[in-house]
Scaffold this motif. Structure first.
Motif, PDB file in Angstrom:
ATOM      1  N   PRO A  87      49.255  95.666  28.013  1.00 26.09           N
ATOM      2  CA  PRO A  87      48.509  96.185  29.169  1.00 26.09           C
ATOM      3  C   PRO A  87      47.624  97.378  28.848  1.00 26.09           C
ATOM      4  N   ARG A  88      48.130  98.333  28.050  1.00 27.83           N
ATOM      5  CA  ARG A  88      47.299  99.502  27.729  1.00 27.83           C
ATOM      6  C   ARG A  88      46.047  99.099  26.957  1.00 27.83           C
ATOM      7  N   SER A  89      46.202  98.149  26.045  1.00 30.20           N
ATOM      8  CA  SER A  89      45.050  97.677  25.290  1.00 30.20           C
ATOM      9  C   SER A  89      44.042  97.002  26.209  1.00 30.20           C
ATOM     10  N   LEU A  90      44.531  96.212  27.163  1.00 30.99           N
ATOM     11  CA  LEU A  90      43.637  95.526  28.088  1.00 30.99           C
ATOM     12  C   LEU A  90      42.881  96.513  28.972  1.00 30.99           C
ATOM     13  N   ILE A  91      43.518  97.612  29.345  1.00 31.47           N
ATOM     14  CA  ILE A  91      42.824  98.621  30.154  1.00 31.47           C
ATOM     15  C   ILE A  91      41.681  99.247  29.351  1.00 31.47           C
ATOM     16  N   ILE A  92      41.956  99.575  28.094  1.00 33.07           N
ATOM     17  CA  ILE A  92      40.900 100.136  27.238  1.00 33.07           C
ATOM     18  C   ILE A  92      39.774  99.124  27.065  1.00 33.07           C
ATOM     19  N   THR A  93      40.143  97.852  26.852  1.00 34.31           N
ATOM     20  CA  THR A  93      39.139  96.801  26.704  1.00 34.31           C
ATOM     21  C   THR A  93      38.323  96.650  27.977  1.00 34.31           C
ATOM     22  N   LEU A  94      38.973  96.721  29.138  1.00 36.02           N
ATOM     23  CA  LEU A  94      38.287  96.610  30.420  1.00 36.02           C
ATOM     24  C   LEU A  94      37.266  97.729  30.601  1.00 36.02           C
ATOM     25  N   TYR A  95      37.661  98.948  30.266  1.00 37.44           N
ATOM     26  CA  TYR A  95      36.715 100.064  30.383  1.00 37.44           C
ATOM     27  C   TYR A  95      35.589  99.928  29.362  1.00 37.44           C
ATOM     28  N   GLY A  96      35.912  99.439  28.173  1.00 34.14           N
ATOM     29  CA  GLY A  96      34.876  99.264  27.166  1.00 34.14           C
ATOM     30  C   GLY A  96      33.869  98.190  27.552  1.00 34.14           C
ATOM     31  N   ALA A  97      34.354  97.122  28.189  1.00 39.88           N
ATOM     32  CA  ALA A  97      33.481  96.004  28.554  1.00 39.88           C
ATOM     33  C   ALA A  97      32.665  96.295  29.804  1.00 39.88           C
ATOM     34  N   TYR A  98      33.311  96.891  30.810  1.00 42.30           N
ATOM     35  CA  TYR A  98      32.668  97.042  32.114  1.00 42.30           C
ATOM     36  C   TYR A  98      32.801  98.447  32.706  1.00 42.30           C
ATOM     37  N   GLY A  99      34.004  99.028  32.634  1.00 36.97           N
ATOM     38  CA  GLY A  99      34.276 100.260  33.363  1.00 36.97           C
ATOM     39  C   GLY A  99      33.420 101.441  32.962  1.00 36.97           C
ATOM     40  N   ARG A 100      33.031 101.522  31.686  1.00 40.77           N
ATOM     41  CA  ARG A 100      32.248 102.685  31.255  1.00 40.77           C
ATOM     42  C   ARG A 100      30.825 102.657  31.796  1.00 40.77           C
ATOM     43  N   PHE A 101      30.393 101.513  32.347  1.00 41.43           N
ATOM     44  CA  PHE A 101      29.071 101.411  32.951  1.00 41.43           C
ATOM     45  C   PHE A 101      29.109 101.618  34.469  1.00 41.43           C
ATOM     46  N   ALA A 102      30.310 101.773  35.030  1.00 47.12           N
ATOM     47  CA  ALA A 102      30.435 101.941  36.478  1.00 47.12           C
ATOM     48  C   ALA A 102      29.778 103.249  36.924  1.00 47.12           C
ATOM     49  N   PRO A 103      29.195 103.285  38.107  1.00 47.09           N
ATOM     50  CA  PRO A 103      28.531 104.506  38.581  1.00 47.09           C
ATOM     51  C   PRO A 103      29.492 105.627  38.956  1.00 47.09           C
ATOM     52  N   GLY A 104      30.778 105.342  39.013  1.00 48.48           N
ATOM     53  CA  GLY A 104      31.769 106.347  39.358  1.00 48.48           C
ATOM     54  C   GLY A 104      33.142 105.893  38.908  1.00 48.48           C
ATOM     55  N   PRO A 105      34.194 106.581  39.346  1.00 46.23           N
ATOM     56  CA  PRO A 105      35.555 106.179  38.961  1.00 46.23           C
ATOM     57  C   PRO A 105      35.857 104.749  39.413  1.00 46.23           C
ATOM     58  N   VAL A 106      36.672 104.062  38.629  1.00 46.26           N
ATOM     59  CA  VAL A 106      37.126 102.725  39.016  1.00 46.26           C
ATOM     60  C   VAL A 106      38.349 102.880  39.907  1.00 46.26           C
ATOM     61  N   PRO A 107      38.298 102.393  41.155  1.00 50.49           N
ATOM     62  CA  PRO A 107      39.449 102.543  42.055  1.00 50.49           C
ATOM     63  C   PRO A 107      40.704 101.897  41.484  1.00 50.49           C
ATOM     64  N   VAL A 108      41.840 102.480  41.776  1.00 50.90           N
ATOM     65  CA  VAL A 108      43.113 101.941  41.300  1.00 50.90           C
ATOM     66  C   VAL A 108      43.287 100.496  41.764  1.00 50.90           C
ATOM     67  N   ALA A 109      42.924 100.239  43.023  1.00 48.98           N
ATOM     68  CA  ALA A 109      43.077  98.874  43.544  1.00 48.98           C
ATOM     69  C   ALA A 109      42.261  97.877  42.734  1.00 48.98           C
ATOM     70  N   GLU A 110      41.078  98.285  42.270  1.00 48.72           N
ATOM     71  CA  GLU A 110      40.260  97.403  41.453  1.00 48.72           C
ATOM     72  C   GLU A 110      40.876  97.194  40.071  1.00 48.72           C
ATOM     73  N   LEU A 111      41.409  98.260  39.490  1.00 44.77           N
ATOM     74  CA  LEU A 111      42.079  98.122  38.202  1.00 44.77           C
ATOM     75  C   LEU A 111      43.224  97.121  38.296  1.00 44.77           C
ATOM     76  N   ILE A 112      44.008  97.224  39.338  1.00 49.23           N
ATOM     77  CA  ILE A 112      45.149  96.318  39.509  1.00 49.23           C
ATOM     78  C   ILE A 112      44.662  94.884  39.684  1.00 49.23           C
ATOM     79  N   ARG A 113      43.593  94.688  40.467  1.00 52.90           N
ATOM     80  CA  ARG A 113      43.034  93.343  40.660  1.00 52.90           C
ATOM     81  C   ARG A 113      42.528  92.759  39.348  1.00 52.90           C
ATOM     82  N   LEU A 114      41.798  93.550  38.601  1.00 49.98           N
ATOM     83  CA  LEU A 114      41.194  93.061  37.370  1.00 49.98           C
ATOM     84  C   LEU A 114      42.232  92.813  36.279  1.00 49.98           C
TER      85      LEU A 114
END
Length: 271
Positions: free
Chosen positions: A10-37
């Motif tokens: 799971p920790r690796s997938l979170i880093i991968t998620l931010y690397g793929a998409y989250g770092r381009f987000a205009p603001g913080p990624v909501p917790v609810a969205e992290l859980i969904r993704l």
């Protein structure tokens, strides 16, 4: 579609998620969205929350509120630098030029031997090979990423970095086989090919690209792939065995990226 396995922590997938998409987000990624993704790639809510908390304690994720007031997480400065460095490695899949070498020469007091262990581990994770005790080597283009990593870990007082050519008595191709475990690196590429060449073939046989399925397959493929460029130093072809599998695995990843990344972004909805 591929199955989630133990290799996708799971920790690796979170880093991968931010690397793929989250770092381009205009603001913080909501917790609810992290859980969904994360649920879309097989991570349950308790595991997702626990892993986010660990990354927060490591200083990689920072709590913040979105413009709508929802609780979320954004990348720390160190985490953003790490992902930007890693992205250059992940998406540079062309054959590298012969560019000389960077040497990392370190000396850590016995009283701080834990730092010696961390230093060796991080250099290996950057793709450095061992030239001699306390002397690690990599292609010269990795010097900036090595500098960032050592500074982030506060290890720079123990290390000197040098750039130069190999002028030794042993042919470079023979020395490279001693500095790196090329068989182990090749095995990693073969494992990626075994798993993802079939996935690519399946997608190439389709005319549709459902966003959720594309997101899932892309994130899992990226999570598997991103480890390889960080252990494979990307040596020039003349220094590698014939039919090096890294060339084929890079082509498979590049094709999956081109086929799935944008469709997956539609499901991610955070860029």
């Amino acid at each position: 579609m591929i199955n989630v396995s133990d290799q996708h922590a799971p920790r690796s997938l979170i880093i991968t998620l931010y690397g793929a998409y989250g770092r381009f987000a205009p603001g913080p990624v909501p917790v609810a969205e992290l859980i969904r993704l994360l649920a879309a790639v097989g991570v349950d809510s308790p595991s997702a929350r626990s892993s986010v908390s660990r990354l927060k304690r490591r200083g990689l994720l920072l709590p913040a509120r979105t413009a709508q007031g929802a609780v979320g997480y954004e990348l720390s400065t160190d985490a953003r630098q790490l992902l930007e460095d890693q992205a250059r490695r992940i998406h540079t899949t062309d054959a590298p030029e012969d560019e000389g070498w960077v040497l990392a020469v370190f000396s850590v007091p016995e009283s701080q031997r834990q730092k010696r262990h961390v230093l060796r581990s991080r250099l290996a994770g950057l793709g450095f090979g061992t030239a001699a005790p306390g002397v690690w080597i990599a292609p010269a283009r990795l010097h900036e990423e090595a500098r960032h990593t050592l500074q982030r870990l506060r290890l720079e007082p123990y290390v000197d970095l040098f750039r130069g050519e190999h002028l030794g008595f042993t042919p470079t191709v023979d020395s490279v086989a001693r500095w790196w475990d090329l068989a182990a690196i090749a095995e990693g590429h073969e494992a990626f090919l075994d798993r993802y060449a079939r996935l690519l073939q399946a997608w190439e046989g389709r005319t549709d690209t459902p966003p959720e399925e594309a997101y899932r397959d892309y994130l899992l493929a990226l999570d598997s792939w991103r480890r390889l460029p960080c252990t494979d130093p990307g040596l020039p072809a003349r220094l590698l065995p014939g039919d090096w599998p890294g060339t084929r695995s890079a082509a498979v990843f590049r094709a999956l990226h081109e086929r799935l990344r944008e469709a997956g972004a539609a499901f991610a909805g955070i860029v």
